[in-house]
Structures are given as C-alpha cells and as structure tokens.
Write a protein that holds these residues in place. Structure first.
Motif, PDB file in Angstrom:
ATOM      1  N   PHE A   1       0.836  -1.195   0.000  1.00  0.00           N
ATOM      2  CA  PHE A   1       0.000   0.000   0.000  1.00  0.00           C
ATOM      3  C   PHE A   1       0.873   1.248   0.000  1.00  0.00           C
ATOM      4  O   PHE A   1       1.934   1.269   0.640  1.00  0.00           O
ATOM      5  N   VAL A   2       0.418   2.282  -0.703  1.00  0.00           N
ATOM      6  CA  VAL A   2       1.163   3.527  -0.862  1.00  0.00           C
ATOM      7  C   VAL A   2       0.280   4.689  -0.429  1.00  0.00           C
ATOM      8  O   VAL A   2      -0.907   4.744  -0.756  1.00  0.00           O
ATOM      9  N   ASP A   3       0.876   5.630   0.314  1.00  0.00           N
ATOM     10  CA  ASP A   3       0.137   6.837   0.703  1.00  0.00           C
ATOM     11  C   ASP A   3       1.149   7.957   0.924  1.00  0.00           C
ATOM     12  O   ASP A   3       2.343   7.805   0.613  1.00  0.00           O
ATOM     13  N   THR A   4       0.707   9.061   1.465  1.00  0.00           N
ATOM     14  CA  THR A   4       1.566  10.228   1.654  1.00  0.00           C
ATOM     15  C   THR A   4       2.536  10.021   2.819  1.00  0.00           C
ATOM     16  O   THR A   4       2.322   9.163   3.684  1.00  0.00           O
ATOM     17  N   ASP A   5       3.593  10.832   2.830  1.00  0.00           N
ATOM     18  CA  ASP A   5       4.586  10.751   3.907  1.00  0.00           C
ATOM     19  C   ASP A   5       4.146  11.643   5.073  1.00  0.00           C
ATOM     20  O   ASP A   5       4.828  12.589   5.473  1.00  0.00           O
ATOM     21  N   THR A   6       2.996  11.291   5.628  1.00  0.00           N
ATOM     22  CA  THR A   6       2.406  11.985   6.765  1.00  0.00           C
ATOM     23  C   THR A   6       1.929  10.958   7.771  1.00  0.00           C
ATOM     24  O   THR A   6       1.863   9.754   7.480  1.00  0.00           O
ATOM     25  N   VAL A   7       1.576  11.441   8.966  1.00  0.00           N
ATOM     26  CA  VAL A   7       1.004  10.526   9.955  1.00  0.00           C
ATOM     27  C   VAL A   7      -0.283   9.917   9.422  1.00  0.00           C
ATOM     28  O   VAL A   7      -0.494   8.697   9.506  1.00  0.00           O
ATOM     29  N   ASP A   8      -1.151  10.749   8.841  1.00  0.00           N
ATOM     30  CA  ASP A   8      -2.425  10.238   8.321  1.00  0.00           C
ATOM     31  C   ASP A   8      -2.202   9.212   7.217  1.00  0.00           C
ATOM     32  O   ASP A   8      -2.895   8.186   7.157  1.00  0.00           O
ATOM     33  N   GLY A   9      -1.256   9.480   6.327  1.00  0.00           N
ATOM     34  CA  GLY A   9      -0.968   8.536   5.254  1.00  0.00           C
ATOM     35  C   GLY A   9      -0.449   7.214   5.789  1.00  0.00           C
ATOM     36  O   GLY A   9      -0.808   6.133   5.301  1.00  0.00           O
ATOM     37  N   THR A  10       0.403   7.272   6.813  1.00  0.00           N
ATOM     38  CA  THR A  10       0.944   6.051   7.416  1.00  0.00           C
ATOM     39  C   THR A  10      -0.148   5.281   8.145  1.00  0.00           C
ATOM     40  O   THR A  10      -0.189   4.042   8.094  1.00  0.00           O
ATOM     41  N   VAL A  11      -1.052   5.993   8.810  1.00  0.00           N
ATOM     42  CA  VAL A  11      -2.194   5.336   9.463  1.00  0.00           C
ATOM     43  C   VAL A  11      -3.046   4.614   8.431  1.00  0.00           C
ATOM     44  O   VAL A  11      -3.448   3.454   8.630  1.00  0.00           O
ATOM     45  N   ARG A  12      -3.315   5.284   7.310  1.00  0.00           N
ATOM     46  CA  ARG A  12      -4.148   4.639   6.275  1.00  0.00           C
ATOM     47  C   ARG A  12      -3.478   3.370   5.748  1.00  0.00           C
ATOM     48  O   ARG A  12      -4.169   2.351   5.517  1.00  0.00           O
ATOM     49  N   ASN A  13      -2.185   3.406   5.541  1.00  0.00           N
ATOM     50  CA  ASN A  13      -1.484   2.206   5.081  1.00  0.00           C
ATOM     51  C   ASN A  13      -1.619   1.073   6.087  1.00  0.00           C
ATOM     52  O   ASN A  13      -1.896  -0.081   5.721  1.00  0.00           O
ATOM     53  N   LEU A  14      -1.426   1.362   7.368  1.00  0.00           N
ATOM     54  CA  LEU A  14      -1.554   0.339   8.403  1.00  0.00           C
ATOM     55  C   LEU A  14      -2.986  -0.193   8.471  1.00  0.00           C
ATOM     56  O   LEU A  14      -3.209  -1.405   8.614  1.00  0.00           O
ATOM     57  N   GLN A  15      -3.956   0.675   8.345  1.00  0.00           N
ATOM     58  CA  GLN A  15      -5.349   0.245   8.401  1.00  0.00           C
ATOM     59  C   GLN A  15      -5.717  -0.644   7.218  1.00  0.00           C
ATOM     60  O   GLN A  15      -6.467  -1.618   7.372  1.00  0.00           O
ATOM     61  N   ARG A  16      -5.207  -0.326   6.047  1.00  0.00           N
ATOM     62  CA  ARG A  16      -5.494  -1.157   4.864  1.00  0.00           C
ATOM     63  C   ARG A  16      -4.903  -2.550   5.039  1.00  0.00           C
ATOM     64  O   ARG A  16      -5.531  -3.559   4.657  1.00  0.00           O
ATOM     65  N   TRP A  17      -3.723  -2.618   5.600  1.00  0.00           N
ATOM     66  CA  TRP A  17      -3.126  -3.931   5.864  1.00  0.00           C
ATOM     67  C   TRP A  17      -3.957  -4.700   6.886  1.00  0.00           C
ATOM     68  O   TRP A  17      -4.263  -5.881   6.688  1.00  0.00           O
ATOM     69  N   LEU A  18      -4.345  -4.028   7.975  1.00  0.00           N
ATOM     70  CA  LEU A  18      -5.098  -4.707   9.024  1.00  0.00           C
ATOM     71  C   LEU A  18      -6.481  -5.153   8.545  1.00  0.00           C
ATOM     72  O   LEU A  18      -7.059  -6.087   9.108  1.00  0.00           O
ATOM     73  N   ALA A  19      -6.979  -4.508   7.488  1.00  0.00           N
ATOM     74  CA  ALA A  19      -8.300  -4.878   6.960  1.00  0.00           C
ATOM     75  C   ALA A  19      -8.257  -6.120   6.074  1.00  0.00           C
ATOM     76  O   ALA A  19      -9.306  -6.679   5.725  1.00  0.00           O
ATOM     77  N   LEU A  20      -7.065  -6.577   5.694  1.00  0.00           N
ATOM     78  CA  LEU A  20      -6.953  -7.762   4.846  1.00  0.00           C
ATOM     79  C   LEU A  20      -7.363  -9.012   5.619  1.00  0.00           C
ATOM     80  O   LEU A  20      -6.951  -9.196   6.772  1.00  0.00           O
ATOM     81  N   ASP A  21      -8.130  -9.868   4.975  1.00  0.00           N
ATOM     82  CA  ASP A  21      -8.367 -11.178   5.581  1.00  0.00           C
ATOM     83  C   ASP A  21      -7.232 -12.111   5.188  1.00  0.00           C
ATOM     84  O   ASP A  21      -6.294 -11.722   4.483  1.00  0.00           O
TER      85      ASP A  21
END
Length: 385
Positions: free
Chosen positions: A328-348
């Motif tokens: 997953f790719v997002d911005t180099d910000t806290v919010d972008g890093t949170v979104r990347n972690l959340q997308r990973w955690l949402a994977l089954d």
C-alpha cells in the motif's frame, strides 16, 4: 570487462551506496566482470574485514566530512589504466572530484551513480545546506556529472527528480534497474532463530521498520501512526531496526513513551546477516514512510521475502509497488501512514496471502539484482564501442 567502483566508505552503516555495491558483486562476477573497490577508509578501519568485498583498496584515512584523502588521486592516476571503466558511487564527497581529475585527458570513461543525492527533498528540507552545496556545485559536482560518460539513475522517478535540484545541470542520463539478490530459502528457520533471540516478539504481529534511524525515514511518523492503530490488536508490535548515526533514537524512544506504546516497540539496533533476514521473515509487514528514498533496497528485500510493503509516495519505486498491488502507498504523513496500516489490518487471510504472492512476483520481475547488473554492463559496454 574490468570495473573500478570508487566510494567514500565501505562502512555498512553508510546505507544505500555500499549496499548497492555489495549486491552487484555476485551478478557482475557471473557476467564475467571483474570489480575492484577504491575507498577513502583507513586501511585499519574495523569494517573492512567484514565488508564482504574481495578487492578493496583503502586509501584513507579521510579528513573531515568531505572524506578527503591525499592518497586517492595519485592512486587513481596510477591504476585507472588497468580498468575499462570507473564508476563513482554517490555525490558530495571528494572521491567524485578525484575521479574526474584523475581521468581527464585519458581514454578511461567514468560513470556516476547518484544514489538519490540530487533529490529536491534535500533542497526544500535543508535550505542552508543547499546554499552551501550551491557554492560547491558550479566547479565541483556539476562538472563531475557533466563530464561523466553517463549519470546512472536507479529508476525513472529518480531521473526526473534530479533535474529539479539545480538549474545549472547537464548530464548524459541513463536508467538501470536496481534491487537485491534472492533471500535465503530457509525463512522459517531464520524467523524462529530470530524470535528466540527476541523473546518479546514471540506470538506478535510484527510491523518491521529496517533502515537507518534518521529524520528522512519518517520514524516519528511511524510511531505516531502505530500508536493510533495499536489498540485494534493487542498482538501488534513495532520493530524499529537500524543504526542510529545521529543520536535520534533516544528522542524517538521518549516519543514512544509519551504515546504509551513503549512496551510495544523494540529497538534492536542494526541487524545484519541471518538476524536481518530472520526479522524480515518473522514480520508480517514492512513499513517505510520515508520523506525521501531513492530506491529502497530494504523494500526490495521485504518483497523478496513475500512481505507486503507499506510505503510513502516519496519512495521512488512507489509506482511499481502500486501497479503490482504488492503493498500500500500513501503520503509521507502521519495520516498517510495510518491509512497504510489500516489497509493492511483490513486484509483477511486470503487477501494477505494473495498480496504476499504478488510481493514475491514483483521482486522477481522488477527488482532482482541480476536485471540491474545486466543493464549496467549494457550501459558501460555501449560506451566502450
């Protein structure tokens, strides 16, 4: 073909340039290329014996941060005729200027790997340092690049960004692929051995950061982001592995304490050899929210181990990762890093397994070092015709 690679230091704590030299060694040898290394290290530097390179000419000790050593220029003038070509690894230190001076008027061409050191991020983040570089640029690095047979970039994104740092810029540009060799095949064994040495990690879902502990890597962003998602799963654990060359780790550890996640973050320092591969295989995901990353060999290493990568869009191979859905790719910000972690955690489980497979495929097709070695030989070979 005989190549001389000139680098300021073979110290593994130097990051990308020396790691790239090491990774190219075996595939170049397989292609019939003989490589020697000249560096500005002192002959008694402790890392020379373990650098893993067969022929290293240590011509230091170097002086100051510029890595100046008076032995380098005469050595190059005496020995350069033995080689078909010379490759300068990195910018802003004495070794590039010495190569240009030594080879002027000779038949031996030289090439320059910039290793991301012309990225405009440095200009915007450190304006005073950039002004200092401008004082050196017109008579120094500009001429080193201008007179090189080719300036080699490791991806198209790096080549385009390099044009934005200095308006006085002239270079014969070339792009090669980059990457790493295949990882050890005994991944389960290495993971178990690593976990045995780090008992606090056993039974955890490990988010791995493995790089230098420094500002541009976004370590502080990752701590803030991890703190926001940690409550979702008590087994989540952040592994912050890498050398601390600036003393920033203490500040980051205090940040983790303030965020209430100190007991869920481990700091093992620099990992090498089996320990490094054990960490990759033991981790569930790799995270690098960097503000600037020329290529990111560690990203390729994670992919090779089948680990999805969570990276910022300032890692120059982000387009390839996104295209292959290898992370997953997002911005180099806290919010972008949170979104990347959340997308990973949402994977089954099946979604994670599929992404893991795509990660390995992405590595094999794009970032195996053999492809980069073949392209490098082609670039040099074309210039010798």
């Amino acid at each position: 073909m005989n190549l001389l690679r000139v680098i300021s230091s073979v110290n593994p704590k130097g990051g990308g340039p020396i790691e790239g030299v090491k990774q190219f060694q075996a595939p170049l040898k397989a292609l019939g290329v003989t490589v020697e290394i000249a560096c500005c290290d002192a002959p008694d530097a402790p890392w020379l014996a373990s650098c893993g390179l067969p022929t290293v000419h240590a011509l230091g000790p170097a002086r100051m941060g510029y890595a100046y050593t008076p032995r380098l220029l005469p050595w190059l003038r005496a020995n350069a005729p033995r080689f078909d070509a010379v490759i300068v690894e990195g910018l802003w230190q004495y070794h590039g200027l010495a190569v240009r001076q030594a080879l002027a008027g000779t038949q031996v061409p030289y090439f320059v790997f910039t290793h991301g050191m012309l990225d405009p991020w440095f200009k915007h983040t450190y304006p005073l340092k950039h002004l200092k570089k401008w004082l050196y640029w017109p008579w120094g690095e500009y001429r080193v690049l201008r007179d090189a047979r080719a300036v080699i970039f490791t991806c198209e994104e790096e080549r385009l960004l390099a044009r934005q740092s200095f308006w006085l810029y002239r270079a014969n540009e070339a792009v090669t692929s980059f990457g790493t060799s295949s990882p050890p095949g005994n991944g389960d064994e290495l993971a178990q051995r690593f976990l045995a040495s780090q008992p606090q990690l056993q039974g955890k879902r490990i988010v791995l950061f493995l790089s230098r502990i420094q500002e541009k890597k976004g370590c502080d962003l990752l701590l803030d982001a991890f703190a926001q998602v940690a409550k979702r799963d008590a087994s989540l654990h952040l592994l912050m592995a890498g050398p601390d060359q600036t003393g920033w780790a203490a500040t980051l550890q205090a940040q983790a304490q303030r965020l209430g996640i100190a007991d869920r973050v481990s700091w093992p320092g620099m990992l090498q050899g089996d320990d490094k591969w054990g960490a990759f295989y033991a981790a569930e995901v790799f995270c690098l929210p960097s503000h600037q990353e020329n290529f990111g060999i560690v990203v390729a290493e994670a992919l090779a181990c089948g680990k999805p990568v969570l990276i910022s869009n300032k890692v120059n191979i982000w387009r390839e990762i996104e295209s292959d859905a290898a992370g997953f790719v997002d911005t180099d910000t806290v919010d972008g890093t949170v979104r990347n972690l959340q997308r990973w955690l949402a994977l089954d489980a099946s979604g994670y397994a599929a992404m893991s497979g795509r990660a390995r495929q992405c590595f094999a097709e794009r970032f195996h070092i053999q492809r980069g070695a073949e392209r490098l030989v082609g670039i040099v070979g074309e210039s010798l015709k």
